[in-house]
Write a protein that holds these residues in place. Structure first.
Motif, short mmCIF file in Angstrom:
data_model
loop_
_atom_site.label_atom_id
_atom_site.label_comp_id
_atom_site.label_asym_id
_atom_site.label_seq_id
_atom_site.Cartn_x
_atom_site.Cartn_y
_atom_site.Cartn_z
N LEU A 107 -2.72 -4.76 9.45
CA LEU A 107 -2.55 -4.28 7.99
C LEU A 107 -3.73 -5.26 6.81
O LEU A 107 -4.24 -4.82 6.27
N LEU A 108 -3.63 -6.59 7.03
CA LEU A 108 -4.19 -7.40 6.10
C LEU A 108 -5.77 -6.41 6.00
O LEU A 108 -6.37 -6.91 5.64
N GLU A 109 -6.09 -7.25 7.75
CA GLU A 109 -8.08 -6.52 8.15
C GLU A 109 -8.12 -5.15 7.19
O GLU A 109 -9.39 -5.25 6.61
N VAL A 110 -6.83 -3.59 7.50
CA VAL A 110 -7.76 -2.82 6.70
C VAL A 110 -7.55 -3.15 5.06
O VAL A 110 -8.59 -2.85 4.50
N ILE A 111 -6.75 -3.57 4.93
CA ILE A 111 -6.92 -3.75 2.92
C ILE A 111 -8.77 -4.41 2.68
O ILE A 111 -8.25 -4.03 1.36
N ARG A 112 -8.23 -5.80 3.67
CA ARG A 112 -10.06 -6.62 2.80
C ARG A 112 -10.41 -5.48 2.83
O ARG A 112 -11.33 -5.52 2.30
N SER A 162 8.97 -14.65 13.77
CA SER A 162 8.08 -13.63 13.70
C SER A 162 8.02 -12.78 11.93
O SER A 162 6.02 -13.34 11.63
N LYS A 163 8.35 -13.26 11.31
CA LYS A 163 8.16 -12.79 9.67
C LYS A 163 7.75 -13.48 9.45
O LYS A 163 6.68 -14.22 8.60
N ALA A 164 7.82 -15.32 9.79
CA ALA A 164 7.49 -16.96 9.17
C ALA A 164 6.06 -16.54 9.20
O ALA A 164 5.38 -17.06 8.59
N SER A 165 5.76 -16.33 10.12
CA SER A 165 3.68 -15.89 10.89
C SER A 165 3.69 -14.90 10.32
O SER A 165 2.09 -15.30 9.88
N ALA A 166 3.95 -13.67 10.29
CA ALA A 166 3.30 -12.41 8.95
C ALA A 166 3.63 -13.08 7.60
O ALA A 166 2.21 -13.25 6.89
N ASP A 167 4.28 -14.08 7.19
CA ASP A 167 4.33 -14.85 5.55
C ASP A 167 2.78 -15.76 6.03
O ASP A 167 2.27 -15.60 4.56
N HIS A 168 2.84 -16.25 6.46
CA HIS A 168 1.62 -17.89 6.57
C HIS A 168 0.46 -16.81 6.31
O HIS A 168 -0.59 -17.45 5.90
N LEU A 169 0.47 -15.51 7.97
CA LEU A 169 -1.29 -14.83 7.40
C LEU A 169 -1.02 -13.69 5.80
O LEU A 169 -2.48 -14.43 5.39
N VAL A 170 -0.31 -13.92 5.12
CA VAL A 170 -0.37 -13.14 4.22
C VAL A 170 -1.05 -13.51 2.68
O VAL A 170 -2.34 -13.72 2.23
N ARG A 171 -0.92 -14.90 2.93
CA ARG A 171 -0.84 -16.39 1.90
C ARG A 171 -2.09 -16.70 2.49
O ARG A 171 -2.63 -16.62 1.98
N ALA A 172 -2.35 -16.61 3.69
CA ALA A 172 -3.90 -16.81 3.70
C ALA A 172 -5.14 -16.00 4.11
O ALA A 172 -6.25 -15.92 3.12
N TRP A 173 -4.84 -15.18 3.74
CA TRP A 173 -5.42 -13.90 3.66
C TRP A 173 -5.72 -13.85 1.84
O TRP A 173 -6.87 -13.66 1.72
N PHE A 174 -4.84 -13.82 1.35
CA PHE A 174 -4.75 -14.08 -0.48
C PHE A 174 -5.43 -15.83 -0.53
O PHE A 174 -6.61 -15.40 -1.49
N ARG A 175 -5.13 -16.77 -0.05
CA ARG A 175 -6.37 -18.04 -0.39
C ARG A 175 -7.54 -17.53 0.75
O ARG A 175 -8.69 -18.26 -0.91
N PRO A 180 -5.27 -9.39 -3.07
CA PRO A 180 -3.97 -9.37 -4.47
C PRO A 180 -2.54 -8.97 -4.18
O PRO A 180 -2.17 -8.09 -4.02
N VAL A 181 -2.09 -10.45 -3.44
CA VAL A 181 -0.44 -10.36 -2.59
C VAL A 181 0.48 -11.01 -3.46
O VAL A 181 0.25 -11.85 -4.13
#
Ligand code: NAD
Length: 337
Positions: A107-112, A162-175, A180-181
């Protein structure tokens, strides 16, 4: 505005969609794979709205997601889709890794890619709201203060990891990519349309069907409960007014032991039906790695975004029990999943 909701056939996602269609003028695209937890009957009162669309799509399918984004052109994406039951994550962790981690990454890659095609103004207004849980912080002792947005992650189960991993990905895609997350973490939800594998509907339905009411271990594990419409209200506030890159905790400040919740349900049911249900309570072997207590400090969302829960635990539990008593048709629809 256009809201793309992932996992909108699930418990909280469907409550979000009922709110968006019934109480706002926004348009909604619901993307849901319809696992055992997804139920389109939860959306029967919005399905005929011209502002509602549905696509049976897996969030791990990059091509299908890209096409849906390009056709619908969302302004806000709210990401609920996940495998969510801790017991299932202990039995079969692989699907949790696939949906919760690979699905969020896809989802993050599609949004990027999608954001790169937007005009400057649309890019500035776009939001990706990732819905997370209190479980990523691991468990707390009774004397410890509730977790704040700065607390360290320490997940215990395959679900929470698995939810923690997803959170880290979201913050990394923001940074890294400036997506805009906003992220929110919530405590245990309850209310209408929740799958009966979860504690509150399981207790209600087993009691009504005269089946044993299972309690893990000594039943003294503490959870903090929030009525689902209060969560939806908080999510709408965060999605619209949350600051980009920020995390917000959402809590009902209703900490109870599981056994207390079970007894309260039995008492309310006894009031309504004049029968005794406590004799059905049955202690079972504790869940592997069972977390003792979760609790979140929600003072940031209260002071910054002026959000507070409206429902009291007892009155919301009463409403929930009444809903399960009056909605046999929805309960029957689960048998066909
Ligand atoms: P749920 O299990 O009721 O619903 C999940 C939905 O996601 C289902 O409709 C399912 O079909 C869909 N789904 C699963 N895998 C998918 C995939 N690969 N592609 C597309 N759709 C898929 O979950 P819920 O209780 O509504 O929770 C929603 C979100 O809120 C989750 O991310 C969960 O981690 C989070 N959360 C839940 C609670 C709670 O108490 N229920 C508390 C805090 C956070």
């Amino acid at each position: 505005m256009k809201f793309l909701i992932t996992g909108g056939a699930g418990f909280i996602g469907s409550a979000m969609i009922r709110f968006l269609i019934n109480q706002t003028n926004h348009c909604v695209l619901n993307i849901d794979k319809l696992t055992y937890a997804g139920n389109l009957n939860s959306l029967s009162d919005v399905v005929h709205s011209p502002r509602y669309q549905f696509s049976a799509t897996d969030i791990c399918n990059h091509t299908a997601l890209t096409n849906l984004f390009n056709e619908f052109k969302p302004n806000i994406v709210m990401h609920f889709a996940a495998e969510t039951h801790v017991d299932r994550s202990i039995d079969t962790p692989s699907i949790f890794i696939e949906t919760n981690i690979v699905g969020t990454y896809t989802l993050l890659e599609v949004i990027r890619n999608y954001c790169q095609q937007l005009s400057y103004v649309d890019q500035q207004n776009f939001r990706f709201h990732h819905i997370s849980t209190d479980e990523v912080y691991g468990d707390l002792l009774p004397t410890m203060s509730p977790c704040t947005e700065q607390s360290a992650y320490s997940p215990s189960s395959p679900y929470s990891a698995s939810k923690a991993s997803a959170d880290h990905l979201v913050r990394a895609w923001f940074r890294t990519y400036d997506i805009p997350v906003v992220i929110s973490h919530c405590t245990n939800n309850f209310g209408p349309y929740q799958h009966p594998e979860k504690l509150i509907p399981l207790t209600i339905l087993n009691a009504l069907n005269n089946k044993p009411i299972p309690v893990y271990g000594n039943g003294k594990q503490v959870r903090d409960w929030l009525y689902v419409t209060d969560h939806v209200d908080a999510l709408y506030t965060v999605a619209n007014s949350g600051r980009i890159g920020e995390t917000y905790h959402i809590s009902g400040y209703n900490e109870y032991q599981n056994i207390e919740v079970i007894h309260t349900i039995c008492d309310i049911l006894s009031e309504i039906k004049s029968e005794n249900y406590t004799n059905l309570i049955t202690y079972t072997t504790d869940r592997q790695g069972h977390d003792f207590r979760y609790a979140l400090d929600a003072s940031k969302i209260e002071s910054e975004l002026n959000w507070k829960p409206k429902e009291s635990f007892h009155s919301a539990l009463y409403k929930t029990i009444t809903w399960y008593l009056n909605n046999q048709q929805w309960i029957n629809s689960l048998a066909h999943k």
